[in-house]
Design an enzyme around this catalytic site. Structure first.
Site, PDB file in Angstrom:
ATOM      1  N   GLY A 283       0.676  -0.836   0.147  1.00  0.00           N
ATOM      2  CA  GLY A 283       0.111   0.071  -0.070  1.00  0.00           C
ATOM      3  C   GLY A 283       0.867   1.149  -0.390  1.00  0.00           C
ATOM      4  O   GLY A 283       0.632   2.487  -0.088  1.00  0.00           O
TER       5      GLY A 283
ATOM      6  N   ILE B 244       9.078 -12.516  -2.878  1.00  0.00           N
ATOM      7  CA  ILE B 244       7.643 -11.239  -2.453  1.00  0.00           C
ATOM      8  C   ILE B 244       6.531 -12.464  -2.279  1.00  0.00           C
ATOM      9  O   ILE B 244       6.474 -13.134  -3.034  1.00  0.00           O
ATOM     10  CB  ILE B 244       7.683 -11.542  -4.223  1.00  0.00           C
ATOM     11  CG1 ILE B 244       8.781 -10.595  -5.193  1.00  0.00           C
ATOM     12  CG2 ILE B 244       6.189 -10.346  -4.130  1.00  0.00           C
ATOM     13  CD1 ILE B 244       9.559  -9.304  -4.587  1.00  0.00           C
TER      14      ILE B 244
ATOM     15  N   TYR C  21       4.372   4.462  22.326  1.00  0.00           N
ATOM     16  CA  TYR C  21       4.077   5.441  21.148  1.00  0.00           C
ATOM     17  C   TYR C  21       4.383   6.894  21.193  1.00  0.00           C
ATOM     18  O   TYR C  21       3.421   7.640  21.569  1.00  0.00           O
ATOM     19  CB  TYR C  21       3.018   5.046  20.008  1.00  0.00           C
ATOM     20  CG  TYR C  21       2.231   5.124  19.241  1.00  0.00           C
ATOM     21  CD1 TYR C  21       2.435   4.386  18.050  1.00  0.00           C
ATOM     22  CD2 TYR C  21       1.802   6.316  18.348  1.00  0.00           C
ATOM     23  CE1 TYR C  21       2.320   4.386  16.698  1.00  0.00           C
ATOM     24  CE2 TYR C  21       1.832   6.677  17.131  1.00  0.00           C
ATOM     25  CZ  TYR C  21       2.397   5.685  16.529  1.00  0.00           C
ATOM     26  OH  TYR C  21       2.095   5.523  15.084  1.00  0.00           O
TER      27      TYR C  21
END
Lengths: 544, 544
Positions: free
Chosen positions: B119, B253, B448
């Site tokens: 993406g 892949i 985070y």
């Protein structure tokens, strides 16, 4: 004292109830025990050692005998017959990582092979020396058996890799913690051995397999010390921890293991249910695990195992009453016994048990309470001793185990049982075969199959019977979407079938990794990977 | 349409509330936006392609621009300034494994590099071509985006690896299932990308990380097709599946991924609680996860993040009322916001929520119900769009993330925040820094951290600010027992620090594995491993 030629402490000799012997005799015929060799017979065969002299290396014949074999059926036959074939040239019992490093450096210099040894409980030939020109040192971790650190905040305990199950638990329990890893071999097997062979414990549904419990540690390799830091999770590339898990001594010697521990649970109990037939029982198990019910164990015997367990339990009168009751409740011929465990806080246990009972009821499960479950828990590590009792009656017993996805569980279990049951048809010898599911996952289940047959008229012919059964059925397993091992590892006995599961390219990955660390093949040769070497990057190999 | 120079669909432009802008201005000073380059400016820079002609290879300049960069802050600065530095020489969008194989064979023959592209959401430089003599083909999996098979009994779904989050979920939901993997990048990131970079979703507490969800699949490598069978568990040697997870295109892949799915839950809700301070809040989180409460999420903001989130929420009047109420209940200055998720059957959700509320109460947690939780769930994927809004106000925003054991969470979070907060002290430029714990484990937690600073007077100087902050703080992370990434992967941006975490011997394992499969270094060069090559078995390398 620990038996030199069988399982466990020689003061423990469980009786086989008469009903059990009758049960086996009816199914496989009468049996005539084979005579056992004495330790003295075997000691006389031990040849001189080919290892150099070194203060850490013990060449005493008895220690070499006691480290020559594991607990597979061929090991058992070798130990009972006294035909060992091969012994390690010496045994070292280092006390620290530096001594392990020293021995590895010596191995490279003097070109001998090194076999790491934990509890010697392998049932797949992990610790057996291979016959060959190279001298063999068995490196026992037995003296590295202490809890070295406990971090209560992160719930991480650091142990010497040679710590056996009971010492893992007793050292943790004294501080209010548990690892919760209880394989059948718990009494003798060690933490390092569990990691090296990707072990699974009876309550893995709560605590996880050793893959989930092993957080990091230290591995002495021929390329230097590999230190795996503890991290709760990471996305920093492929996980080196996972390369150590299942490396079976080929990558290096695990010297310290850091494991994820849990506070001792408030409550724990085991409960037995019976189901009318295999289909309902299996569906109940699948729905419970896919519905994420917080159980610590689901163990489900198929009809033949259920029948056999009831016969081996003794107390035929009580069992008859139980069976009459179950039959009235709809669980007659073909019934299946399930044992579930609930572990945790009082509230968690209550919730889990209620959820499980509700689900089982929908599949016609008959709940019998925790009495038989308590019995199961008391005897949970006694099964290996039973082999001793069966042997004395002239029966050989072995197990095969695998795992597969739910859509394939029935098919594969059927194939395995059929292959074993008719495996000695050439000799007109029936084999008694039964199975259970002991580790269930949302995706599928393990299948654990036990088979019993009378010994033949000689050790040689008995071994041939085993080979016939093991080889044909191992092929059946991998050709029918099963793993060659769910919990015992590959060792030497399963190595010929590993390539079917991993594929050519998967085998290349394993060989590439091992060759990077041990280009000369010093470490546990013949285990996990058969000795066909391939240069990394040179292209495909043909797997096996 | 998807933005060519930023996140997501260009029709979505969230407003930054005035209270949020004021909040930032007070903390970091006023900011002056930098001018954006146009697509036309960039298209003019695209050089001729060095790739051979091939029907599968598209050399159109716009497709090359659109596949040149990911979503890291340096990527953002490159796209906004128009200074791309390098473009792939072509993009292929194969539709099947055979076409992938064909392209890989061509790559070896014609000596070009291949970068797998899902993406394009990497925030660590995974898909950026490196400057060099080798032509670069970006291989997009975008057309391999279908559900190929669903086994409802084993709960295994097979997808083309290029399937993005929304298509994973919509195809499963139509059949009553969910994967439950919801990373922040969900709208655009793909299943294959999640596997390749070891991704973690917001509800990993229930569903697991991608490591637990990925059951097997197909990887096209330069040494042949690697087929990983689905097995619920196995002890048959090191797990090849785990070598693919986090391989970031270096091994091959990924073309098909088989994943463990779950029936859609009966219920799901999110609930907000506030705690008086960080200590009580963190202890509540730790106790809940170590007590195995069956929550689907625990997300805990530190005081600065709590304050910032309330400022960015808009509705200052409502927020003031809320804060007054919380203050009365003991959660005033220094308060921390926690969001928890419960997912499952009605009974499971009720049990989990009761258990969680009971535990949080013991740590002075104030329960606010599910209203704010619903708000959180509605906006759970909106954060990346906020960067666009901040950018238009002249602010650059980036995140750093790690994980560490519980005993080190406070220490490491403090070190990271300190390093960032004072990272631009040379310029007298304050940086606004705040953190949350988003993935908790019995052993520890992820951390985070978001940091915001005004852009400098040029792109060059803005990039220099980022480099200063990123490099010093990455070193702080790995030197203080943090992983260089808990959920974003290594890419090119984290590769210089990987060796600290893995150690020299761990790096040897990774290099050995990758060299076995790709001796010429065709696949995604510069990602994961920096390009210092070492011959396997040749001995130690120095890691970095």
């Amino acid at each position: 004292m620990r038996r030199w030629n069988g399982w466990g402490d020689d003061s423990i000799r469980p009786e086989l109830p008469a009903s059990g012997v009758t049960h086996l005799r009816e199914r496989t015929g009468t049996a005539q025990p084979l005579p056992d060799a004495t330790l003295e017979d075997v000691l006389r065969q031990v040849p001189g050692s080919r290892l150099p002299d070194h203060p850490l290396i013990n060449k005493d014949p008895e220690i070499r005998v006691r480290h020559a074999r594991g607990q597979s059926l061929p090991d058992w036959l070798a130990m009972r017959s006294g035909e060992f074939e091969v012994f390690p040239d010496g045994v070292a019992e280092p006390e620290a990582g530096e001594q392990v490093r020293e021995l590895l450096e010596l191995a490279v210099k003097e070109r001998f092979a090194v076999i790491p040894y934990g509890g010697g409980t392998s049932v797949a030939g992990h610790i057996n020396p291979v016959v060959g020109n190279k001298p063999v040192l068995t490196l026992s971790l037995a003296r590295m058996n202490r809890l070295l650190d406990l971090d209560p905040e992160s719930q991480i305990a650091t142990f010497g890799a040679g710590t056996p199950g009971p010492l893992v638990e007793s050292q943790l329990r004294a501080r209010g913690y548990t690892l919760g890893h209880f394989p059948q071999s718990f009494e003798l097997s060690t933490l390092g051995g569990w990691v090296a062979s990707r072990s699974s414990g009876q309550q893995s549904l709560r605590y996880g397999r050793i893959e989930q419990l092993f957080a990091g540690g230290t591995v002495e390799t021929l390329q230097g010390t590999l230190t795996i830091p503890t991290l709760p999770a990471s996305s920093a590339g492929p996980d080196v921890r996972e390369m150590v898990l299942g490396s079976e001594g080929r990558l290096g010697i695990i010297t310290e293991a850091r494991v994820r521990v849990t506070q001792l649970p408030e409550r724990e109990s085991f409960h037995v249910l019976f189901f009318p037939n295999w289909h309902t029982a299996r569906e109940a198990a699948r729905h419970m695990v896919q519905g994420r019910m917080p159980l610590s164990m689901v163990r489900l015997s198929n009809p033949t195992e259920t029948e056999t367990q009831l016969a081996l339990a003794g107390h035929p009168g009580k069992i008859r009453m139980l069976e009459r009751y179950l039959s009235l409740r709809g669980a007659g011929t073909g019934k299946c016994m399930m044992t579930i465990g609930v572990t945790g806080s009082k509230r968690q246990c209550r919730f889990a048990l209620n959820e499980a009972r509700r689900c089982c009821k929908a599949f016609q499960g008959v709940y019998l309470g925790s009495g038989m479950g308590r019995k199961w828990a008391e005897n949970r590590f006694a099964m290996p001793y039973l082999r001793e009792s069966l042997w004395q009656q002239g029966y050989a017993v072995d197990t095969l185990e695998t795992a597969t996805d739910w859509d394939n569980v029935d098919h594969l279990m059927g194939k395995i049982e059929e292959s074993l049951r008719h495996g000695l048809a050439d000799e007109n010898q029936p084999v008694h075969v039964f199975s259970h599911l002991s580790h269930v996952y949302p995706q599928g289940s393990s299948i654990y199959t036990t088979y019993v047959f009378p010994v033949a008229e000689s050790y040689e012919k008995t071994l041939a019977r085993w080979q016939q059964l093991k080889h044909t059925t191992s092929a059946v397993i991998v050709e029918n979407r099963g793993t060659i091992s769910h919990q015992h590892g590959v060792g030497k006995d399963h190595a010929p079938w590993l390539h079917v599961e991993k594929g050519e390219t998967g085998m290349l990955a394993l060989r590439g990794l091992m060759t990077t660390f041990d280009p000369q093949g010093c470490l546990n040769p013949g285990t996990l990977l058969r000795e066909r070497r391939v240069r990394p990057g040179a292209g495909k190999d043909n797997g096996g």
